[in-house]
Design an enzyme around this catalytic site. Structure first.
Site, PDB file in Angstrom:
ATOM      1  N   LYS A  22       0.835  -1.314  -0.034  1.00  0.00           N
ATOM      2  CA  LYS A  22       0.100   0.048   0.024  1.00  0.00           C
ATOM      3  C   LYS A  22       0.670   1.311   0.182  1.00  0.00           C
ATOM      4  CE  LYS A  22      -4.134   1.169   2.572  1.00  0.00           C
ATOM      5  NZ  LYS A  22      -4.709   0.928   3.844  1.00  0.00           N
ATOM      6  N   VAL A  23       0.585   2.145  -0.897  1.00  0.00           N
ATOM      7  CA  VAL A  23       1.344   3.419  -0.952  1.00  0.00           C
ATOM      8  C   VAL A  23       0.406   4.492  -1.061  1.00  0.00           C
ATOM      9  CG1 VAL A  23       3.182   2.227  -2.239  1.00  0.00           C
ATOM     10  CG2 VAL A  23       1.574   3.514  -3.431  1.00  0.00           C
TER      11      VAL A  23
END
Ligand code: E4P
Length: 218
Positions: free
Chosen positions: A83-84
């Protein structure tokens, strides 16, 4: 529609998974902090409970740092989705990891334009936060409708709309009507979905009538 559970509480995930209500899990740095546990251990444990994608979020803010953290996190288990955040460095990291076959969940999305950029960066998931938009008097559901419509206009886009920051069952029902692919739900909201007063009163009446018969099925 897929249901992800939005928590790092392993006991909660295990209980919900046993009822078949968990297609994946999302975590974020705040949820990991709340668990009071080491991130790599929690993510490994969650990945063993569900076969679905488990989002583990980077905390670096520069490209090199995000990429290094993303590679570390994806090596924890085969079903980790990195997840970014929706920043320039985040999108660059998304493109680099996606090119290597790693699924990426781009988070903290608050506009349709941002969602288009995430799709162009090869995101597996885009996470628009409906509750946080509602909190500032914007309509989170309008954003979901816009993103679903825009993605549908371009069949080449494979990014799934993952509705996040869900606060109550109506968010889920509206997201499903709009055609969002996934919603990530806090355990409390998943349990709220089950509840209906007519189910409770109907069951009580059935059991009271049954008791009068003096029978038992077994
Ligand atoms: C999603 O991936 C996020 O972890 C989450 O949905 C954020 O929800 P909140 O706005 O209730 O913190």
């Amino acid at each position: 529609m897929k249901f992800f559970v939005d928590t790092a509480d392993v006991a909660e995930i295990r209980a919900l998974a046993e009822s078949g209500m968990v297609d994946g899990v999302t975590t974020n740095p705040s949820l990991i902090a709340k668990s009071g546990r080491k991130m790599s251990e929690v993510i490994a444990e969650i990945c063993a409970i569900t076969e679905g994608p488990v989002s583990a979020e980077v905390t670096a803010t520069d490209f090199a740092g995000m990429l290094a953290e993303g590679k570390y996190l994806r090596d924890i288990a085969a079903n980790v989705a990195v997840k970014v955040p929706l920043t320039e460095a985040g999108l660059r990291t998304c493109r680099a990891l996606s090119n290597e076959g790693t699924p990426v969940n781009v988070t903290l999305c608050f506009s349709a334009a941002q969602a288009l950029l995430a799709a162009k960066a090869g995101a597996a998931f885009i996470s628009p936060f409906v509750g946080r938009l509602d909190d500032i008097a914007h309509d989170g559901m309008t954003l979901i409708g816009d993103i679903v419509q825009i993605y549908r206009n371009y069949p080449g886009i494979k990014t799934e709309v993952l509705v996040a920051s869900v606060r109550h069952p109506i968010h889920l029902v509206q997201s499903a009507k709009l055609g969002a692919h996934v919603a990530t739900l806090p355990p409390s909201v998943i349990r709220q979905l089950l509840k209906h007063p007519l189910t409770d009163s109907g069951l009580s009446a059935f059991l009271a009538d049954w008791a009068k018969t003096g029978q038992s099925i077994l």
